[in-house]
Scaffold this motif. Sequence first.
Motif, mmCIF file in Angstrom:
data_model
loop_
_atom_site.group_PDB
_atom_site.id
_atom_site.type_symbol
_atom_site.label_atom_id
_atom_site.label_comp_id
_atom_site.label_asym_id
_atom_site.label_seq_id
_atom_site.Cartn_x
_atom_site.Cartn_y
_atom_site.Cartn_z
ATOM 1 N N VAL A 124 4.515 -8.120 0.601
ATOM 2 C CA VAL A 124 5.896 -7.880 0.999
ATOM 3 C C VAL A 124 6.783 -8.419 -0.119
ATOM 4 C CG1 VAL A 124 7.703 -8.383 2.683
ATOM 5 C CG2 VAL A 124 5.345 -7.984 3.459
ATOM 6 N N ARG A 125 7.577 -7.527 -0.710
ATOM 7 C CA ARG A 125 8.345 -7.863 -1.906
ATOM 8 C C ARG A 125 9.810 -8.129 -1.555
ATOM 9 N NH1 ARG A 125 8.516 -3.123 -4.531
ATOM 10 N NH2 ARG A 125 9.010 -4.032 -6.561
ATOM 11 N N SER A 131 24.754 -16.055 -7.271
ATOM 12 C CA SER A 131 25.864 -15.805 -8.184
ATOM 13 C C SER A 131 25.634 -16.493 -9.527
ATOM 14 C CB SER A 131 27.165 -16.318 -7.553
ATOM 15 O OG SER A 131 28.240 -16.130 -8.433
ATOM 16 N N GLY A 132 25.820 -15.728 -10.601
ATOM 17 C CA GLY A 132 25.712 -16.288 -11.938
ATOM 18 C C GLY A 132 24.303 -16.453 -12.460
ATOM 19 N N ALA A 133 23.317 -15.904 -11.742
ATOM 20 C CA ALA A 133 21.923 -16.043 -12.190
ATOM 21 C C ALA A 133 21.190 -14.718 -12.011
ATOM 22 C CB ALA A 133 21.219 -17.142 -11.394
ATOM 23 N N GLN A 134 20.124 -14.552 -12.769
ATOM 24 C CA GLN A 134 19.294 -13.353 -12.628
ATOM 25 C C GLN A 134 18.555 -13.389 -11.291
ATOM 26 O OE1 GLN A 134 18.698 -10.600 -14.688
ATOM 27 N NE2 GLN A 134 20.520 -11.324 -15.753
ATOM 28 N N PRO A 135 18.365 -12.224 -10.651
ATOM 29 C CA PRO A 135 17.581 -12.198 -9.412
ATOM 30 C C PRO A 135 16.156 -12.701 -9.650
ATOM 31 C CG PRO A 135 18.704 -10.099 -9.781
ATOM 32 C CD PRO A 135 18.854 -10.895 -11.043
ATOM 33 N N ILE A 136 15.594 -13.336 -8.638
ATOM 34 C CA ILE A 136 14.229 -13.866 -8.715
ATOM 35 C C ILE A 136 13.363 -13.117 -7.705
ATOM 36 C CG2 ILE A 136 12.759 -15.895 -8.423
ATOM 37 C CD1 ILE A 136 15.352 -17.564 -8.967
ATOM 38 N N GLY A 137 12.288 -12.511 -8.182
ATOM 39 C CA GLY A 137 11.355 -11.841 -7.286
ATOM 40 C C GLY A 137 10.459 -12.851 -6.583
ATOM 41 N N ILE A 155 4.152 -15.296 -4.560
ATOM 42 C CA ILE A 155 4.269 -14.977 -5.978
ATOM 43 C C ILE A 155 5.745 -15.085 -6.364
ATOM 44 C CG2 ILE A 155 3.884 -13.219 -7.751
ATOM 45 C CD1 ILE A 155 1.677 -12.093 -5.843
ATOM 46 N N VAL A 156 6.062 -16.082 -7.183
ATOM 47 C CA VAL A 156 7.441 -16.345 -7.588
ATOM 48 C C VAL A 156 7.610 -15.916 -9.040
ATOM 49 C CG1 VAL A 156 9.237 -18.092 -7.864
ATOM 50 C CG2 VAL A 156 7.564 -18.308 -6.008
ATOM 51 N N ALA A 157 8.517 -14.954 -9.253
ATOM 52 C CA ALA A 157 8.779 -14.440 -10.614
ATOM 53 C C ALA A 157 7.487 -14.019 -11.296
ATOM 54 C CB ALA A 157 9.528 -15.478 -11.442
#
Length: 199
Positions: A124-125, A131-137, A155-157
């Motif tokens: 499940v993704r 705000s102010g940061a890149q999205p983290i998967g 699984i982080v990033a």
Amino acid sequence: MLVAALLPLAQASAQQAPDVLVREVTNEVLEIVRADEALRAGEKHRVMELVDAKVLPHFDFRRMTMLAVGRDWRDASAEQQVRLTEAFRTLLVRTYSNALTQYRDQTVAFKPARFAATDKRVQVRTEVHQSGAQPIGIDYMLEQSEAGWKVFDVIVAGVSLVTTYRSSFADEVRSGGVEGLLKSLEAKNRSLEAEQQHS
């Protein structure tokens, strides 16, 4: 980054599809955090209560520990396996509880499901936006059991939690055997507990 690993794992029907479970419980936990001033203030006792009530029932800690320890798991006695599972569980709970106190209005986006209804193991993704940061998967690996869907890896990033620990655990076993790994985990847990008590 670890905060979102807490969010989707609370009380929900075992009959729910895993992606529905992740979505509904994420929203529930976010609402709790937003509404609870003690949680937002980082009150450790309240954070641990939330983790205990909403997160722990949906992790398969024995499987996670077995995967993290790897082939050395077979060399551990039954009693050591129980102690390893409990120590690893405590380490993850303390780490995630710490992360939850860092929550600052992040939002979670849910990626379209890519699994069949008959699958017994799914990914499940999700994506965490701040705000102010890149999205983290942050992706959850779940397996269906008699007790419902259980998370066995996060699984982080792009980096597997289980794989990350496997490397350090293998080093500990090489230098001190399974008992050495146990002592190391128990020492880390005592250190984290002391830090949380004095923060």
